[in-house]
Design an enzyme around this catalytic site. Structure first.
Site, PDB file in Angstrom:
ATOM      1  N   PHE A   1       1.723   1.205   8.523  1.00  0.00           N
ATOM      2  CA  PHE A   1       1.691   2.392   9.386  1.00  0.00           C
ATOM      3  C   PHE A   1       2.663   3.431   8.815  1.00  0.00           C
ATOM      4  CE2 PHE A   1       2.799   4.383  13.672  1.00  0.00           C
ATOM      5  CZ  PHE A   1       1.577   5.011  13.815  1.00  0.00           C
TER       6      PHE A   1
ATOM      7  N   ASP B   1       5.606 -10.238  -2.698  1.00  0.00           N
ATOM      8  CA  ASP B   1       6.153  -9.572  -3.892  1.00  0.00           C
ATOM      9  C   ASP B   1       7.582 -10.023  -4.238  1.00  0.00           C
ATOM     10  OD1 ASP B   1       3.764  -8.216  -3.809  1.00  0.00           O
ATOM     11  OD2 ASP B   1       4.603  -6.408  -2.911  1.00  0.00           O
TER      12      ASP B   1
ATOM     13  N   HIS C   1      -6.147 -11.316  -3.539  1.00  0.00           N
ATOM     14  CA  HIS C   1      -5.805 -11.793  -2.191  1.00  0.00           C
ATOM     15  C   HIS C   1      -5.819 -13.311  -2.044  1.00  0.00           C
ATOM     16  CE1 HIS C   1      -6.403  -7.529  -1.470  1.00  0.00           C
ATOM     17  NE2 HIS C   1      -5.599  -7.694  -0.444  1.00  0.00           N
TER      18      HIS C   1
HETATM   19  O1  F6P Z   1       2.894  -6.024  -0.753  1.00  0.00           O
HETATM   20  C1  F6P Z   1       2.053  -7.121  -0.819  1.00  0.00           C
HETATM   21  C2  F6P Z   1       0.808  -6.796  -1.597  1.00  0.00           C
HETATM   22  O2  F6P Z   1      -0.006  -7.952  -1.633  1.00  0.00           O
HETATM   23  C3  F6P Z   1       1.021  -6.256  -3.012  1.00  0.00           C
HETATM   24  O3  F6P Z   1       1.300  -7.266  -3.930  1.00  0.00           O
HETATM   25  C4  F6P Z   1      -0.266  -5.542  -3.256  1.00  0.00           C
HETATM   26  O4  F6P Z   1      -0.096  -4.497  -4.185  1.00  0.00           O
HETATM   27  C5  F6P Z   1      -0.614  -4.987  -1.910  1.00  0.00           C
HETATM   28  O5  F6P Z   1       0.086  -5.770  -0.963  1.00  0.00           O
HETATM   29  C6  F6P Z   1      -2.087  -5.007  -1.593  1.00  0.00           C
HETATM   30  O6  F6P Z   1      -2.270  -4.494  -0.333  1.00  0.00           O
HETATM   31  P1  F6P Z   1      -3.683  -4.445   0.403  1.00  0.00           P
HETATM   32  O7  F6P Z   1      -4.022  -5.837   0.839  1.00  0.00           O
HETATM   33  O8  F6P Z   1      -3.435  -3.539   1.554  1.00  0.00           O
HETATM   34  O9  F6P Z   1      -4.638  -3.911  -0.591  1.00  0.00           O
END
Ligand code: F6P
Length: 290
Positions: free
Chosen positions: A69, A121, A243
């Protein structure tokens, strides 16, 4: 006592364990904001029991729903969220560096707030560990170990793109375990002619090549194409671990760490500490002023 839990940013494996431990301690006094700070802004808040935390304690994901957000940085959004937060005796926020800043601001605004590092991260200032990191590394290892046998059958190469935003922590730690031929965590480490020549050399010796690259350096398909063009043969494949790193089942070590973060949070609440972060430093949990 009313305690509010918020999960901000991307979900991280182990968040559910943390939530379950908090629920175990506070039961009906524990509430949750749906979808991070946006839920706080909209007062989208429900008792934690609604999410049945015990059922998902050992699973990945975030039962209360995590969310980004960015508007929270703007005064008008922040002020409304702050007012909603004042209905609680304590607000506990899981997230990364941005969320940590948010906790500091909530505390300065008169809300008792605690920050818990939770991002795969592992780039949160002040702590050596953030919830989700161990599982993220384990999932990279899982992906590489389950793709490379196929690459070996054809003496091919595979580029594995791993998450981390701008942090090389996941890539570096996975590489320590996997010993890939190439590890790229910085743009300056990318040398396409050198990589192509090594891939071809290894192919001629019936050897496969593994390459681990941190995301946000170069588009993975682009890199693969450039390598294949340079080699003059389609020897290079790619796999975006993505993911899988967030959705992977939390490791035993992860669950232990999440529980330890919850115990430290409960301790901080017991001591009435606000504007603090739970940090893991030199093998120990500590409660540190932000
Ligand atoms: O901050 C965690 C993270 O998984 C990062 O490693 C990655 O760049 C980002 O979030 C991806 O975010 P989203 O799932 O919103 O694309």
């Amino acid at each position: 006592m009313k305690i509010l839990l918020i999960a901000s940013g991307g979900d991280a494996p182990g968040m559910n364990k943390f939530i379950a431990q908090m629920y175990k301690r506070y039961g009906s006094s524990l509430y949750a904001c749906k979808g991070g700070f946006e839920g706080l802004y909209n007062a989208d808040i429900v008792p934690a029991r609604f999410f049945e935390p015990f059922k998902v304690a050992n699973s990945a994901g975030c039962c209360i729903k995590s969310g980004r957000f960015p508007q929270f940085k703007q005064k008008k959004y922040f002020n409304k969220a702050l007012e909603n937060a004042k209905n609680f005796d304590f607000v506990v926020v899981m997230g990364g560096n941005g969320s940590k800043k948010g906790v500091k601001e909530l505390a300065e605004g008169g809300v008792k707030a605690i920050f818990v590092p939770a991002t795969i991260d592992n780039d949160v200032e002040g702590t050596n560990y953030s919830i989700g990191f161990h599982t993220a590394v384990a999932m990279v290892c899982y992906a590489v170990r389950n793709v490379m046998p196929s690459m070996q059958s054809h003496s091919r190469a595979c580029v594995f793109e791993v998450m981390g935003r701008h942090s090389g922590e996941i890539a570096q730690n996975a590489a320590k375990i996997l010993q890939p031929q190439f590890l790229i965590t910085q743009p300056s480490q990318l040398n396409i002619p050198e990589m192509a020549s090594e891939i071809l050399k290894r192919h001629k010796k019936d050897q496969a090549t593994s390459i681990i690259i941190r995301e946000n350096i170069i588009d993975c398909d682009d890199l693969t194409k450039k390598l294949n063009d340079e080699i003059g043969q389609r020897l290079v494949k790619n796999f975006v671990v993505g993911h899988l790193q967030r959705g992977g089942k939390p490791t035993k070590a992860e669950l232990k760490m999440s529980a330890a973060f919850a115990y430290a949070t409960i301790k901080a609440i017991g001591k009435n500490q606000s504007g603090v972060a739970i940090e893991f430093v030199d093998g120990k949990m500590r409660i540190q002023e932000i």
